[in-house]
Design a protein around this motif. Structure first.
Motif, PDB file in Angstrom:
ATOM      1  N   GLU A 201       0.825  -1.211   0.000  1.00  0.00           N
ATOM      2  CA  GLU A 201       0.000   0.000   0.000  1.00  0.00           C
ATOM      3  C   GLU A 201       0.854   1.254   0.000  1.00  0.00           C
ATOM      4  N   ALA A 202       1.910   1.266   0.817  1.00  0.00           N
ATOM      5  CA  ALA A 202       2.783   2.443   0.864  1.00  0.00           C
ATOM      6  C   ALA A 202       3.412   2.714  -0.496  1.00  0.00           C
ATOM      7  N   THR A 203       3.757   1.666  -1.224  1.00  0.00           N
ATOM      8  CA  THR A 203       4.387   1.839  -2.531  1.00  0.00           C
ATOM      9  C   THR A 203       3.402   2.428  -3.534  1.00  0.00           C
ATOM     10  N   GLN A 204       2.129   2.056  -3.448  1.00  0.00           N
ATOM     11  CA  GLN A 204       1.153   2.590  -4.402  1.00  0.00           C
ATOM     12  C   GLN A 204       0.831   4.049  -4.131  1.00  0.00           C
ATOM     13  N   ARG A 205       1.284   4.592  -2.996  1.00  0.00           N
ATOM     14  CA  ARG A 205       1.088   6.015  -2.672  1.00  0.00           C
ATOM     15  C   ARG A 205       2.178   6.903  -3.275  1.00  0.00           C
ATOM     16  N   ILE A 206       3.159   6.294  -3.901  1.00  0.00           N
ATOM     17  CA  ILE A 206       4.264   7.036  -4.512  1.00  0.00           C
ATOM     18  C   ILE A 206       3.716   8.129  -5.427  1.00  0.00           C
ATOM     19  N   PRO A 207       4.342   9.340  -5.381  1.00  0.00           N
ATOM     20  CA  PRO A 207       5.404   9.791  -4.495  1.00  0.00           C
ATOM     21  C   PRO A 207       4.825  10.293  -3.166  1.00  0.00           C
ATOM     22  N   ALA A 208       5.391   9.863  -2.067  1.00  0.00           N
ATOM     23  CA  ALA A 208       4.925  10.279  -0.748  1.00  0.00           C
ATOM     24  C   ALA A 208       6.006   9.997   0.281  1.00  0.00           C
ATOM     25  N   GLU A 209       6.027  10.815   1.331  1.00  0.00           N
ATOM     26  CA  GLU A 209       6.997  10.588   2.404  1.00  0.00           C
ATOM     27  C   GLU A 209       6.805   9.191   2.995  1.00  0.00           C
ATOM     28  N   ARG A 210       5.547   8.771   3.086  1.00  0.00           N
ATOM     29  CA  ARG A 210       5.249   7.441   3.620  1.00  0.00           C
ATOM     30  C   ARG A 210       5.914   6.349   2.800  1.00  0.00           C
ATOM     31  N   SER A 211       5.927   6.499   1.498  1.00  0.00           N
ATOM     32  CA  SER A 211       6.539   5.501   0.622  1.00  0.00           C
ATOM     33  C   SER A 211       8.043   5.442   0.841  1.00  0.00           C
ATOM     34  N   GLU A 212       8.669   6.609   0.984  1.00  0.00           N
ATOM     35  CA  GLU A 212      10.111   6.640   1.219  1.00  0.00           C
ATOM     36  C   GLU A 212      10.447   6.057   2.584  1.00  0.00           C
ATOM     37  N   GLN A 213       9.615   6.310   3.581  1.00  0.00           N
ATOM     38  CA  GLN A 213       9.814   5.722   4.901  1.00  0.00           C
ATOM     39  C   GLN A 213       9.722   4.198   4.833  1.00  0.00           C
ATOM     40  N   ALA A 214       8.768   3.699   4.052  1.00  0.00           N
ATOM     41  CA  ALA A 214       8.610   2.249   3.925  1.00  0.00           C
ATOM     42  C   ALA A 214       9.841   1.612   3.285  1.00  0.00           C
ATOM     43  N   ALA A 215      10.418   2.292   2.285  1.00  0.00           N
ATOM     44  CA  ALA A 215      11.612   1.763   1.626  1.00  0.00           C
ATOM     45  C   ALA A 215      12.777   1.660   2.609  1.00  0.00           C
ATOM     46  N   LEU A 216      13.021   2.737   3.354  1.00  0.00           N
ATOM     47  CA  LEU A 216      14.129   2.728   4.314  1.00  0.00           C
ATOM     48  C   LEU A 216      13.862   1.749   5.452  1.00  0.00           C
ATOM     49  N   SER A 217      12.611   1.668   5.886  1.00  0.00           N
ATOM     50  CA  SER A 217      12.267   0.730   6.950  1.00  0.00           C
ATOM     51  C   SER A 217      12.475  -0.708   6.506  1.00  0.00           C
ATOM     52  N   THR A 218      12.199  -0.990   5.226  1.00  0.00           N
ATOM     53  CA  THR A 218      12.393  -2.351   4.718  1.00  0.00           C
ATOM     54  C   THR A 218      13.870  -2.719   4.712  1.00  0.00           C
ATOM     55  N   TYR A 219      14.740  -1.746   4.428  1.00  0.00           N
ATOM     56  CA  TYR A 219      16.176  -2.006   4.541  1.00  0.00           C
ATOM     57  C   TYR A 219      16.523  -2.458   5.962  1.00  0.00           C
ATOM     58  N   ALA A 220      15.977  -1.754   6.958  1.00  0.00           N
ATOM     59  CA  ALA A 220      16.266  -2.115   8.346  1.00  0.00           C
ATOM     60  C   ALA A 220      15.729  -3.500   8.670  1.00  0.00           C
ATOM     61  N   GLN A 221      14.514  -3.801   8.196  1.00  0.00           N
ATOM     62  CA  GLN A 221      13.928  -5.119   8.450  1.00  0.00           C
ATOM     63  C   GLN A 221      14.744  -6.228   7.785  1.00  0.00           C
ATOM     64  N   LEU A 222      15.278  -5.954   6.601  1.00  0.00           N
ATOM     65  CA  LEU A 222      16.114  -6.947   5.926  1.00  0.00           C
ATOM     66  C   LEU A 222      17.427  -7.130   6.666  1.00  0.00           C
ATOM     67  N   GLN A 223      18.022  -6.034   7.124  1.00  0.00           N
ATOM     68  CA  GLN A 223      19.287  -6.144   7.861  1.00  0.00           C
ATOM     69  C   GLN A 223      19.114  -6.988   9.116  1.00  0.00           C
ATOM     70  N   ASP A 224      17.994  -6.819   9.822  1.00  0.00           N
ATOM     71  CA  ASP A 224      17.748  -7.628  11.018  1.00  0.00           C
ATOM     72  C   ASP A 224      17.755  -9.115  10.672  1.00  0.00           C
ATOM     73  N   ARG A 225      17.200  -9.453   9.523  1.00  0.00           N
ATOM     74  CA  ARG A 225      17.152 -10.855   9.111  1.00  0.00           C
ATOM     75  C   ARG A 225      18.518 -11.356   8.653  1.00  0.00           C
ATOM     76  N   LEU A 226      19.307 -10.467   8.048  1.00  0.00           N
ATOM     77  CA  LEU A 226      20.655 -10.865   7.648  1.00  0.00           C
ATOM     78  C   LEU A 226      21.528 -11.175   8.856  1.00  0.00           C
ATOM     79  N   VAL A 227      21.318 -10.441   9.942  1.00  0.00           N
ATOM     80  CA  VAL A 227      22.054 -10.735  11.177  1.00  0.00           C
ATOM     81  C   VAL A 227      21.781 -12.174  11.613  1.00  0.00           C
ATOM     82  N   GLU A 228      20.508 -12.572  11.586  1.00  0.00           N
ATOM     83  CA  GLU A 228      20.147 -13.935  11.993  1.00  0.00           C
ATOM     84  C   GLU A 228      20.713 -14.969  11.034  1.00  0.00           C
ATOM     85  N   LEU A 229      20.679 -14.677   9.733  1.00  0.00           N
ATOM     86  CA  LEU A 229      21.194 -15.637   8.757  1.00  0.00           C
ATOM     87  C   LEU A 229      22.714 -15.752   8.853  1.00  0.00           C
ATOM     88  N   THR A 230      23.377 -14.641   9.153  1.00  0.00           N
ATOM     89  CA  THR A 230      24.829 -14.673   9.354  1.00  0.00           C
ATOM     90  C   THR A 230      25.184 -15.530  10.560  1.00  0.00           C
TER      91      THR A 230
END
Length: 431
Positions: A201-230
């Protein structure tokens, strides 16, 4: 993949979008200073609500399991991307690959302050996840297990799926795609590519601050998972080192090589299930994992017939044809025009929003093409229409906003597309 319907903004919603955007940007001279890396670091100590508790930013965190049909013959090109190895070697030798933030540091410094609303709001979570990722770069405690490589790869994918990682692939380390600002990882010759889907949903709101926040937040969520996989790899005696979201190497190159997608005309990795509505990161390891191969999903053929991103780019920064660059055949964006819009128009990313593979998934796009010979959603307002934050207006297919010169070329902004060496005096963001 069936997605939820996103209700379009009405007049009130678009007015609010414009007014809030104007207020946020008027604060840039003061608040923009916070996005300097040296000042962002302290935000990692600020308490933050986990992304899993914020529905508007939360990744679906589910593995992609649906089958992708074979594309028809007329959409096929080649597995992955067209490339000439000798030209890639020559480019790497004569023109080492530099990190974009280093090569164009002066231009980035001029306009990046406008991204402060997204960066500051997500920074506590993003900085904390980066700190934890860097701390996970320890050596394994014991000797590597003598597990069959194929069995090991299956166990790795099962662990990644259990963590909610959307897709995982394996390819070999390629020094030609290591940024000159960073040394090689020196932990092995395998690269595990991990992809996490971004909030729909956030992506379909592009362009919006919410969409950019979702992109950066997804990076953080992926990094958390990479820590576990490492840690999972370390527990089995293998060396493993995850890169941070900033990137020490060209993530898209590895994702294509690992068969996770192909390059779209918009310059982004298009995965078959979510297009570019995802974030990518990699783990370097010495685990003897079998290598995956590039795949021809038919995505380049879809892009050639679609061209929605070419039509809908507010500043015409996307070419409609590919050409060879550094030995790779791709559509090279006009970054000189793109960068100021990305930073001043809430991350822009119109080229992501209007992509049918992003909106509907490749299986649905291929099904419609087989039925009608048309690309699903093209020339419809549902797919190609967007609201523009700078004026609060809606732009349906056939119309694009008139972007003022002071936005395309802000005062003091200098971007040299032919630059091959970074300017002096501008440090690259650390990883």
């Amino acid at each position: 993949m069936t997605q939820e319907t996103v209700r379009p903004r009405g007049l009130v919603g678009r007015t609010w979008m414009r007014l809030s955007h104007e207020v946020l940007h008027r604060a840039e001279p003061v608040m923009g200073r916070l996005v300097h890396p040296a000042r962002l670091a302290w935000l990692g100590r600020v308490p933050a609500v986990p992304a899993s508790a914020v529905p508007r930013l939360r990744s679906p965190a589910r593995p992609w399991t649906a089958a992708v049909p074979e594309p028809p013959a007329e959409l096929r090109t080649q597995p992955g991307i067209g490339r000439t190895s000798a030209a890639e070697d020559e480019a790497a030798r004569d023109r080492p690959l530099h990190h974009f933030f280093a090569l164009h540091a002066d231009a980035v410094a001029k306009v990046s302050g406008y991204l402060w609303p997204a960066l500051v709001s997500v920074a506590p979570r993003l900085v904390r996840s980066t700190t934890q990722l860097i701390a996970s770069r320890s050596e394994p405690a014991g000797r590597a297990t003598a597990e069959d490589p194929t069995t090991l790869a299956g166990s790795l994918r099962a662990e990644a799926a259990a963590l909610g990682i959307s897709a995982t692939g394996v390819t070999s380390y390629d020094p030609r795609y290591q940024f000159a600002e960073f040394p090689g990882p020196e932990v092995g010759d395998r690269v595990i590519v991990c992809i996490l889907e971004q909030n729909y949903e956030a992506t379909q709101r592009i362009p919006a601050e919410r969409s950019e926040q979702a992109a950066l937040s997804t990076y953080a969520q992926l990094q958390d998972r990479l820590v576990e996989l490492t840690r999972w790899l370390h527990a089995r005696g293998f060396s493993a080192r995850a890169e941070s979201y900033i990137g020490e190497s060209m993530f898209i190159h590895y994702a294509v090589a690992a068969g996770l997608g192909q390059l779209g005309l918009n310059g982004q990795l298009l995965t078959p299930h979510a297009g570019s509505r995802c974030r990518i990161n990699v783990i370097h390891t010495d685990a003897p994992l079998p290598l995956d191969e590039p795949v021809d999903f038919g995505i380049e053929g879809v892009c050639d017939r679609c061209q929605a991103c070419v039509r809908r780019c507010p500043v015409g920064a996307i070419p409609g044809r590919r050409r060879e660059h550094r030995g790779v055949v791709k559509a090279k964006l006009n970054t000189k025009r793109c960068l100021p819009i990305v930073t001043q128009a809430a991350g822009c990313s119109v080229c992501m929003k209007v992509c049918p593979v992003q909106a509907y998934g490749l299986p649905a796009v291929l099904e419609e093409y087989e039925r009608s010979g048309e690309i699903l959603g093209t020339h419809t307002d549902e797919l190609e229409g967007y609201d523009w934050p700078l004026d609060g207006k809606h732009y349906p297919p056939g119309s694009t906003p008139k972007v003022p010169d002071e936005v395309v070329r802000p005062e003091g902004y200098a971007f040299d597309p032919d630059r091959t060496d970074p300017p002096s005096g501008y440090p690259v963001l650390g990883a």
